[in-house]
Design a protein around this motif. Structure first.
Motif, PDB file in Angstrom:
ATOM      1  N   PHE A  42      -8.584  -4.076   0.587  1.00 13.12           N
ATOM      2  CA  PHE A  42      -9.244  -4.884   1.609  1.00 13.12           C
ATOM      3  C   PHE A  42     -10.765  -4.703   1.563  1.00 13.12           C
ATOM      4  O   PHE A  42     -11.508  -5.663   1.706  1.00 13.12           O
ATOM      5  CB  PHE A  42      -8.704  -4.543   3.001  1.00 13.12           C
ATOM      6  CG  PHE A  42      -7.414  -5.234   3.315  1.00 13.12           C
ATOM      7  CD1 PHE A  42      -7.397  -6.535   3.783  1.00 13.12           C
ATOM      8  CD2 PHE A  42      -6.206  -4.589   3.117  1.00 13.12           C
ATOM      9  CE1 PHE A  42      -6.208  -7.186   4.066  1.00 13.12           C
ATOM     10  CE2 PHE A  42      -5.009  -5.230   3.391  1.00 13.12           C
ATOM     11  CZ  PHE A  42      -5.005  -6.529   3.868  1.00 13.12           C
ATOM     12  N   HIS A  43     -11.225  -3.487   1.348  1.00  9.33           N
ATOM     13  CA  HIS A  43     -12.667  -3.235   1.288  1.00  9.33           C
ATOM     14  C   HIS A  43     -13.296  -3.954   0.096  1.00  9.33           C
ATOM     15  O   HIS A  43     -14.329  -4.618   0.236  1.00  9.33           O
ATOM     16  CB  HIS A  43     -12.918  -1.734   1.212  1.00  9.33           C
ATOM     17  CG  HIS A  43     -14.360  -1.379   1.174  1.00  9.33           C
ATOM     18  ND1 HIS A  43     -15.184  -1.520   2.273  1.00  9.33           N
ATOM     19  CD2 HIS A  43     -15.144  -0.911   0.185  1.00  9.33           C
ATOM     20  CE1 HIS A  43     -16.399  -1.150   1.948  1.00  9.33           C
ATOM     21  NE2 HIS A  43     -16.409  -0.773   0.684  1.00  9.33           N
ATOM     22  N   PHE A  44     -12.691  -3.832  -1.074  1.00  7.72           N
ATOM     23  CA  PHE A  44     -13.229  -4.500  -2.254  1.00  7.72           C
ATOM     24  C   PHE A  44     -13.204  -6.014  -2.065  1.00  7.72           C
ATOM     25  O   PHE A  44     -14.158  -6.713  -2.425  1.00  7.72           O
ATOM     26  CB  PHE A  44     -12.437  -4.103  -3.511  1.00  7.72           C
ATOM     27  CG  PHE A  44     -13.042  -4.638  -4.761  1.00  7.72           C
ATOM     28  CD1 PHE A  44     -14.059  -3.958  -5.408  1.00  7.72           C
ATOM     29  CD2 PHE A  44     -12.601  -5.834  -5.316  1.00  7.72           C
ATOM     30  CE1 PHE A  44     -14.632  -4.458  -6.569  1.00  7.72           C
ATOM     31  CE2 PHE A  44     -13.161  -6.339  -6.477  1.00  7.72           C
ATOM     32  CZ  PHE A  44     -14.175  -5.651  -7.099  1.00  7.72           C
ATOM     33  N   ALA A  45     -12.124  -6.524  -1.491  1.00  9.03           N
ATOM     34  CA  ALA A  45     -12.012  -7.962  -1.252  1.00  9.03           C
ATOM     35  C   ALA A  45     -13.111  -8.431  -0.309  1.00  9.03           C
ATOM     36  O   ALA A  45     -13.773  -9.453  -0.573  1.00  9.03           O
ATOM     37  CB  ALA A  45     -10.635  -8.281  -0.674  1.00  9.03           C
ATOM     38  N   GLN A  46     -13.336  -7.696   0.765  1.00 10.62           N
ATOM     39  CA  GLN A  46     -14.366  -8.076   1.733  1.00 10.62           C
ATOM     40  C   GLN A  46     -15.754  -8.028   1.114  1.00 10.62           C
ATOM     41  O   GLN A  46     -16.573  -8.919   1.325  1.00 10.62           O
ATOM     42  CB  GLN A  46     -14.287  -7.155   2.940  1.00 10.62           C
ATOM     43  CG  GLN A  46     -15.216  -7.561   4.054  1.00 10.62           C
ATOM     44  CD  GLN A  46     -15.102  -6.622   5.242  1.00 10.62           C
ATOM     45  OE1 GLN A  46     -14.723  -5.468   5.094  1.00 10.62           O
ATOM     46  NE2 GLN A  46     -15.446  -7.122   6.413  1.00 10.62           N
ATOM     47  N   GLN A  47     -16.019  -7.008   0.302  1.00 10.63           N
ATOM     48  CA  GLN A  47     -17.330  -6.878  -0.346  1.00 10.63           C
ATOM     49  C   GLN A  47     -17.610  -8.041  -1.280  1.00 10.63           C
ATOM     50  O   GLN A  47     -18.757  -8.439  -1.449  1.00 10.63           O
ATOM     51  CB  GLN A  47     -17.381  -5.600  -1.176  1.00 10.63           C
ATOM     52  CG  GLN A  47     -17.696  -4.355  -0.424  1.00 10.63           C
ATOM     53  CD  GLN A  47     -17.822  -3.176  -1.372  1.00 10.63           C
ATOM     54  OE1 GLN A  47     -17.116  -3.093  -2.378  1.00 10.63           O
ATOM     55  NE2 GLN A  47     -18.718  -2.276  -1.055  1.00 10.63           N
ATOM     56  N   ASN A  48     -16.559  -8.560  -1.905  1.00 10.16           N
ATOM     57  CA  ASN A  48     -16.747  -9.576  -2.938  1.00 10.16           C
ATOM     58  C   ASN A  48     -16.339 -10.979  -2.519  1.00 10.16           C
ATOM     59  O   ASN A  48     -16.345 -11.894  -3.343  1.00 10.16           O
ATOM     60  CB  ASN A  48     -15.979  -9.152  -4.192  1.00 10.16           C
ATOM     61  CG  ASN A  48     -16.588  -7.908  -4.791  1.00 10.16           C
ATOM     62  OD1 ASN A  48     -17.618  -7.976  -5.433  1.00 10.16           O
ATOM     63  ND2 ASN A  48     -15.975  -6.761  -4.547  1.00 10.16           N
ATOM     64  N   GLY A  49     -15.980 -11.157  -1.263  1.00 14.45           N
ATOM     65  CA  GLY A  49     -15.667 -12.495  -0.751  1.00 14.45           C
ATOM     66  C   GLY A  49     -14.414 -13.100  -1.344  1.00 14.45           C
ATOM     67  O   GLY A  49     -14.353 -14.311  -1.555  1.00 14.45           O
ATOM     68  N   ILE A  50     -13.410 -12.273  -1.626  1.00 13.88           N
ATOM     69  CA  ILE A  50     -12.144 -12.757  -2.158  1.00 13.88           C
ATOM     70  C   ILE A  50     -11.008 -12.169  -1.333  1.00 13.88           C
ATOM     71  O   ILE A  50     -11.229 -11.336  -0.453  1.00 13.88           O
ATOM     72  CB  ILE A  50     -11.963 -12.396  -3.657  1.00 13.88           C
ATOM     73  CG1 ILE A  50     -12.047 -10.882  -3.863  1.00 13.88           C
ATOM     74  CG2 ILE A  50     -13.008 -13.108  -4.495  1.00 13.88           C
ATOM     75  CD1 ILE A  50     -11.833 -10.457  -5.309  1.00 13.88           C
TER      76      ILE A  50
END
Length: 74
Positions: A42-50
């Motif tokens: 979830f953190h990586f997704a939020q950081q990268n807009g995916i």
């Protein structure tokens, strides 16, 4: 007893005057995204807009290295 030691300056804080101890490691690798850890997805997704689902697809295609995931996303 503790108050006397503090007044006398006998107590040291952890890390004070210590060199970097290489034997104390926490074994986490911050350069990788763990597909087993929901919060990392979830953190990586939020950081990268995916979406987290897209993160899982990227990990399957490119591995879990953060740099390669960012390059692959673009």
């Amino acid at each position: 007893m503790l108050q006397r030691a503090v007044r006398a300056g006998e107590l040291r804080l952890k890390g004070e005057d210590d060199e970097d101890n290489k034997t104390e490691r926490d074994f986490r690798d911050r350069n990788r995204v763990s597909s087993n850890e929901r919060n990392e997805l979830f953190h990586f997704a939020q950081q990268n807009g995916i979406t987290p689902e897209q993160v899982m697809e990227l990990i399957k295609a490119a591995g879990n290295d953060r740099a390669s995931l960012r390059l692959r996303r673009n």
